[in-house]
Design an enzyme around this catalytic site. Structure first.
Site, PDB file in Angstrom:
ATOM      1  N   ILE A   5       0.777  -1.184  -0.117  1.00  0.00           N
ATOM      2  CA  ILE A   5       0.106  -0.072   0.024  1.00  0.00           C
ATOM      3  C   ILE A   5       0.832   1.269  -0.118  1.00  0.00           C
ATOM      4  CG2 ILE A   5      -0.353   0.418   2.555  1.00  0.00           C
ATOM      5  CD1 ILE A   5      -3.609   0.667   1.761  1.00  0.00           C
TER       6      ILE A   5
ATOM      7  N   ASN B 293      -3.451   1.379  15.532  1.00  0.00           N
ATOM      8  CA  ASN B 293      -3.872   0.998  16.739  1.00  0.00           C
ATOM      9  C   ASN B 293      -4.213   2.212  17.638  1.00  0.00           C
ATOM     10  OD1 ASN B 293      -1.579   1.713  18.351  1.00  0.00           O
ATOM     11  ND2 ASN B 293      -0.674   0.147  17.361  1.00  0.00           N
TER      12      ASN B 293
ATOM     13  N   VAL C 243       1.110  -3.181   8.445  1.00  0.00           N
ATOM     14  CA  VAL C 243       0.917  -2.161   7.627  1.00  0.00           C
ATOM     15  C   VAL C 243       1.346  -1.077   8.246  1.00  0.00           C
ATOM     16  CG1 VAL C 243      -1.571  -1.890   7.844  1.00  0.00           C
ATOM     17  CG2 VAL C 243      -0.551  -1.315   5.619  1.00  0.00           C
ATOM     18  N   ASP C 244       0.830  -0.820   9.484  1.00  0.00           N
ATOM     19  CA  ASP C 244       1.099   0.593  10.324  1.00  0.00           C
ATOM     20  C   ASP C 244       2.584   0.804  10.193  1.00  0.00           C
ATOM     21  OD1 ASP C 244       0.546   2.495  11.986  1.00  0.00           O
ATOM     22  OD2 ASP C 244       0.138   1.459  13.597  1.00  0.00           O
TER      23      ASP C 244
ATOM     24  N   THR D 241      -7.041  -8.098   9.403  1.00  0.00           N
ATOM     25  CA  THR D 241      -6.763  -9.386   9.108  1.00  0.00           C
ATOM     26  C   THR D 241      -5.388 -10.171   9.436  1.00  0.00           C
ATOM     27  OG1 THR D 241      -6.366  -8.881   6.907  1.00  0.00           O
ATOM     28  CG2 THR D 241      -8.639  -9.182   7.240  1.00  0.00           C
ATOM     29  N   GLY D 242      -4.594  -9.101   9.755  1.00  0.00           N
ATOM     30  CA  GLY D 242      -3.198  -9.392  10.429  1.00  0.00           C
ATOM     31  C   GLY D 242      -2.975  -9.851  11.658  1.00  0.00           C
ATOM     32  N   ILE D 243      -2.370  -9.092  12.523  1.00  0.00           N
ATOM     33  CA  ILE D 243      -1.997  -9.143  13.824  1.00  0.00           C
ATOM     34  C   ILE D 243      -3.433  -9.260  14.703  1.00  0.00           C
ATOM     35  CG2 ILE D 243      -1.189  -7.925  15.939  1.00  0.00           C
ATOM     36  CD1 ILE D 243       0.648  -6.678  13.641  1.00  0.00           C
ATOM     37  N   TYR D 244      -4.563  -8.637  14.363  1.00  0.00           N
ATOM     38  CA  TYR D 244      -5.706  -8.557  14.937  1.00  0.00           C
ATOM     39  C   TYR D 244      -6.589  -9.962  14.552  1.00  0.00           C
ATOM     40  CZ  TYR D 244      -5.041  -4.132  16.960  1.00  0.00           C
ATOM     41  OH  TYR D 244      -4.502  -2.992  17.804  1.00  0.00           O
TER      42      TYR D 244
HETATM   43  P1  ADP Z   1      -4.474  -5.372  11.971  1.00  0.00           P
HETATM   44  O1  ADP Z   1      -3.667  -5.328  13.320  1.00  0.00           O
HETATM   45  O2  ADP Z   1      -5.422  -4.461  11.758  1.00  0.00           O
HETATM   46  O3  ADP Z   1      -4.604  -6.826  11.651  1.00  0.00           O
HETATM   47  P2  ADP Z   1      -2.025  -5.726  10.196  1.00  0.00           P
HETATM   48  O4  ADP Z   1      -1.074  -4.609   9.837  1.00  0.00           O
HETATM   49  O5  ADP Z   1      -1.468  -6.716  11.197  1.00  0.00           O
HETATM   50  O6  ADP Z   1      -3.177  -5.003  10.917  1.00  0.00           O
HETATM   51  O7  ADP Z   1      -2.692  -6.388   9.103  1.00  0.00           O
HETATM   52  C1  ADP Z   1      -3.680  -5.823   8.189  1.00  0.00           C
HETATM   53  C2  ADP Z   1      -3.601  -6.144   6.716  1.00  0.00           C
HETATM   54  O8  ADP Z   1      -2.130  -5.489   6.242  1.00  0.00           O
HETATM   55  C3  ADP Z   1      -3.021  -8.095   6.784  1.00  0.00           C
HETATM   56  O9  ADP Z   1      -3.704  -8.424   5.696  1.00  0.00           O
HETATM   57  C4  ADP Z   1      -1.761  -7.640   6.315  1.00  0.00           C
HETATM   58  O10 ADP Z   1      -1.201  -8.725   5.235  1.00  0.00           O
HETATM   59  C5  ADP Z   1      -1.569  -6.136   5.403  1.00  0.00           C
HETATM   60  N1  ADP Z   1      -0.244  -5.652   5.135  1.00  0.00           N
HETATM   61  C6  ADP Z   1       0.725  -5.763   5.853  1.00  0.00           C
HETATM   62  N2  ADP Z   1       1.913  -4.976   5.372  1.00  0.00           N
HETATM   63  C7  ADP Z   1       1.182  -4.267   4.252  1.00  0.00           C
HETATM   64  C8  ADP Z   1       1.541  -3.539   3.357  1.00  0.00           C
HETATM   65  N3  ADP Z   1       2.759  -3.114   3.230  1.00  0.00           N
HETATM   66  N4  ADP Z   1       0.655  -3.031   2.231  1.00  0.00           N
HETATM   67  C9  ADP Z   1      -0.547  -3.578   2.425  1.00  0.00           C
HETATM   68  N5  ADP Z   1      -0.996  -4.413   3.276  1.00  0.00           N
HETATM   69  C10 ADP Z   1      -0.052  -4.903   4.134  1.00  0.00           C
END
Ligand code: ADP
Length: 170
Positions: A10, A23, A32-33, A121-124
């Site tokens: 992204i 968060n 992604v954060d 859908t990642g850490i959460y």
């Molecule tokens: P959350 O805590 O909301 O789950 P995460 O960042 O752990 O946030 O994950 C949210 C989504 O972002 C996941 O599907 C992960 O694979 C995706 N993600 C991680 N890095 C990137 C990136 N650089 N660009 C786009 N999506 C990403």
């Protein structure tokens, strides 16, 4: 409004606004954060700190907007997705609110093109299929006038194929 789907990072999207899955602290984190703050640089964090000092972070389902630092975008909308708790904590409504409130801020800031990650859908650990259905339904049902294009940016293959299936069905 046009909906597009891509598999990628992204932080590389050239759109008016990027949505961050932040968060409640607004101080950055993993996933992604972490990527957005790493590439965007300290300007974004500085504005997050100001918002935090003013309103004490951001609640789950809500959103705030900042500058985009070095990113190729005008603004970053930080929204806080719900942590999956087996559906016992109103997670569906909260995830829907993330998309609604992000779109609302985008409209208020005249952002015409947006890129959304797969919030929660990642850490959460929100179930990916359900999260994708909520994301697509909420965006499609939203009454927006300024936003012209939404890109769902999937980072992993699983999310990408889930989105592809849902979008091709409708
Ligand atoms: P959350 O805590 O909301 O789950 P995460 O960042 O752990 O946030 O994950 C949210 C989504 O972002 C996941 O599907 C992960 O694979 C995706 N993600 C991680 N890095 C990137 C990136 N650089 N660009 C786009 N999506 C990403």
């Amino acid at each position: 409004m046009k909906i597009e789907l891509i598999k990628g990072d992204i932080t590389k999207q050239e759109v008016d606004g990027i949505i961050n899955a932040a968060n409640t602290s607004l101080l950055g984190g993993g996933g992604v954060d972490g990527a957005i703050h790493r590439i965007g640089g300290k300007e974004i964090l500085e504005e997050c700190v100001k918002i935090r000092n003013r309103q004490g972070g951001c609640k789950v389902g809500e959103a705030v907007i900042t500058n985009a630092g070095k990113l190729k975008t005008k603004k970053v909308v930080h929204t806080v997705g719900p942590r999956w708790n087996n559906g016992k904590s109103d997670e569906i409504q909260k995830l829907e609110n993330c998309y609604i409130n992000s779109l609302k801020l985008a409209e208020e800031n005249q952002l015409e093109t947006l890129a959304f990650p797969n919030i929660s859908t990642g850490i959460y650990r929100f179930p990916k299929q359900l999260a994708a259905e909520i994301a697509i339904k909420t965006i499609k049902n939203s009454k927006i006038t300024i936003v012209k294009k939404v890109i769902f940016v999937c980072y992993d293959e699983e999310n990408y194929s889930i989105y592809e299936n849902i979008l091709n069905k409708k």
